[in-house]
Scaffold this motif. Structure first.
Motif, PDB file in Angstrom:
ATOM      1  N   GLN A  74       0.846  -1.183   0.000  1.00  0.00           N
ATOM      2  CA  GLN A  74       0.000   0.000   0.000  1.00  0.00           C
ATOM      3  C   GLN A  74       0.884   1.236   0.000  1.00  0.00           C
ATOM      4  N   ASP A 122      -2.518   5.749   0.789  1.00  0.00           N
ATOM      5  CA  ASP A 122      -3.675   4.858   0.900  1.00  0.00           C
ATOM      6  C   ASP A 122      -3.752   4.201   2.274  1.00  0.00           C
ATOM      7  N   THR A 138      -7.016   4.570   4.716  1.00  0.00           N
ATOM      8  CA  THR A 138      -7.791   3.417   5.165  1.00  0.00           C
ATOM      9  C   THR A 138      -8.289   3.637   6.593  1.00  0.00           C
ATOM     10  N   THR A 140     -13.583   9.934  -3.192  1.00  0.00           N
ATOM     11  CA  THR A 140     -12.818   8.969  -4.002  1.00  0.00           C
ATOM     12  C   THR A 140     -12.277   7.835  -3.138  1.00  0.00           C
ATOM     13  N   ALA A 141     -11.672   8.204  -1.993  1.00  0.00           N
ATOM     14  CA  ALA A 141     -11.094   7.199  -1.097  1.00  0.00           C
ATOM     15  C   ALA A 141     -12.186   6.324  -0.482  1.00  0.00           C
ATOM     16  N   LYS A 170     -15.201   5.574  -1.717  1.00  0.00           N
ATOM     17  CA  LYS A 170     -15.771   4.661  -2.709  1.00  0.00           C
ATOM     18  C   LYS A 170     -14.782   3.552  -3.054  1.00  0.00           C
ATOM     19  N   LYS A 171     -13.502   3.879  -3.057  1.00  0.00           N
ATOM     20  CA  LYS A 171     -12.477   2.866  -3.331  1.00  0.00           C
ATOM     21  C   LYS A 171     -12.460   1.812  -2.231  1.00  0.00           C
ATOM     22  N   HIS A 172     -12.704   2.231  -1.002  1.00  0.00           N
ATOM     23  CA  HIS A 172     -12.642   1.321   0.145  1.00  0.00           C
ATOM     24  C   HIS A 172     -13.927   0.525   0.327  1.00  0.00           C
ATOM     25  N   GLY A 195     -16.917   0.791  -1.972  1.00  0.00           N
ATOM     26  CA  GLY A 195     -17.721   0.579  -3.176  1.00  0.00           C
ATOM     27  C   GLY A 195     -18.897   1.524  -3.268  1.00  0.00           C
TER      28      GLY A 195
END
Length: 379
Positions: free
Chosen positions: A317, A321, A325, A362-363, A365-367, A369
């Motif tokens: 990572q 990121d 998290t 963005t972060a 939705k990446k984590h 969905g």
């Protein structure tokens, strides 16, 4: 309104905004003096280049000053290249070696001296009338086209490396500003592409196309300057520098392969990982929007080099990121808390260490969905 009057109006507006912004950059109180001064110089050089229609209005014929003014185009991209370096790296300093960037400018003027700068007016007129046969002008246009391509590639390589260093060592919002700098360089690339095509047509059987492209270039230059002015005024703290002495993880791994004594054993990695996770969950350093890998290294007494390898290589990572998290996990806990239903998403993102809605969404939705709003509704 005819084309000539439009050209004069565009030129005057462009010059006014360029010099206004250059004055602002040179006088504003900031710790980024070098970056501001270099970009101010870049704007001034571009203004000098775009001033040709206005310059020709006051000059009755070819002159040494006019040719010398045109040669300033050789200084634009070298100055922009140094500007990007100064923006990307906090420890950038102008050094004598940077004077080497003046070489194309000096060479271009030296080769014009025998048959242009040192001759009479009639010879100058003849020289320009037969420009397509003049090896000096052909050489200079080839040189500036090659310079444009070389510097644009160099700038994108710098930005590519800076982005990797940022992701591996920082967790703040500078990535948004970095993305803007990429956009700005991309638009400039398009502008210089027009300049290259213009130069090609200038020595072809279609010089009228070159003149038309010159007008498009002037209009685009005006739009770019206005765009930068808007960004500079709305985001005065644009971009946070990284330390150029930082090493990319791939380079650290390469050093370990070449020097086994530098390698860290798996037991040490496991101990460091437990220490890191305990620190992140108990101290919650991720709440600091400007957290860096150096900050974490100092707090848990693990060398930056080892910590970078642990996060960026062992955990696979980027530090950026990795920290996000924990921020997202913290945001999810707040969104699940029914007693905090009235807390807005904007308030939550600030509370967990973000200070940009776009980077938070963005972060998140990446984590997960889902966007934060979708996640809250689905609970």
């Amino acid at each position: 309104m005819d084309k000539i009057n439009l050209l004069f109006i565009v030129t005057i507006i462009s010059l006014f905004i360029s010099f206004f912004l250059a004055f602002f950059l040179l006088t504003v109180q900031t710790k980024h003096k070098t970056s501001n001064s270099l970009f101010a110089l870049f704007l001034i050089l571009c203004a000098i280049d775009s001033s040709e229609p206005l310059f020709n209005l006051f000059m009755t014929g070819p002159s040494n000053l006019g040719m010398f003014r045109a040669s300033f185009a050789f200084l634009q991209l070298p100055v922009f290249y140094l500007y990007v370096l100064s923006v990307c790296y906090a420890d950038f300093r102008l050094k004598p070696k940077h004077l080497l960037h003046l070489l194309p400018f000096i060479i271009s003027n030296l080769i014009l001296t025998p048959r242009y700068y040192s001759v009479d007016l009639a010879s100058k007129i003849s020289f320009l009338q037969n420009r397509q046969d003049m090896i000096e002008l052909q050489f200079n246009h080839t040189l500036i086209n090659a310079q444009i391509i070389a510097y644009i590639i160099a700038v994108f390589l710098i930005l590519k490396k800076a982005k990797k260093l940022y992701l591996e060592n920082y967790s703040g919002t500078s990535l948004n500003a970095y993305n803007w700098l990429i956009q700005f360089t991309g638009v400039l690339t398009f502008l210089y592409f027009i300049a290259i095509v213009k130069n090609v047509f200038k020595f072809s059987d279609y010089p009228a196309i070159s003149e038309q492209l010159k007008i498009y270039g002037l209009v685009l230059h005006l739009l770019i300057v206005c765009w930068y002015l808007f960004k500079a005024l709305s985001n005065p703290g644009l971009f946070r520098n990284v330390d150029s002495k930082l090493k990319l993880v791939k380079n650290i791994i390469s050093e370990e392969i070449n020097n086994p004594q530098l390698a860290v054993n798996e037991k040490e990695y496991s101990e460091d990982l437990l220490k890191l996770k305990h620190y992140m969950t108990t101290e919650k350093p991720f709440l600091n929007p400007s957290l860096t890998i150096q900050d974490v290294s100092k707090d848990i007494a693990i060398p930056v080099r080892d910590l970078s390898l642990l996060i960026n290589h062992k955990l696979e990572q980027h530090f950026y990121d990795f920290v996000n998290t924990y921020r997202i996990e913290s945001a999810m806990e707040i969104l699940k808390d029914t007693s905090k239903n009235k807390v807005t998403v904007l308030e939550i993102l600030y509370e967990v260490g973000f200070n940009s809605k776009s980077s938070f969404n963005t972060a998140f939705k990446k984590h997960t969905g889902n966007t934060p709003t979708e996640y809250r509704k689905a609970l």
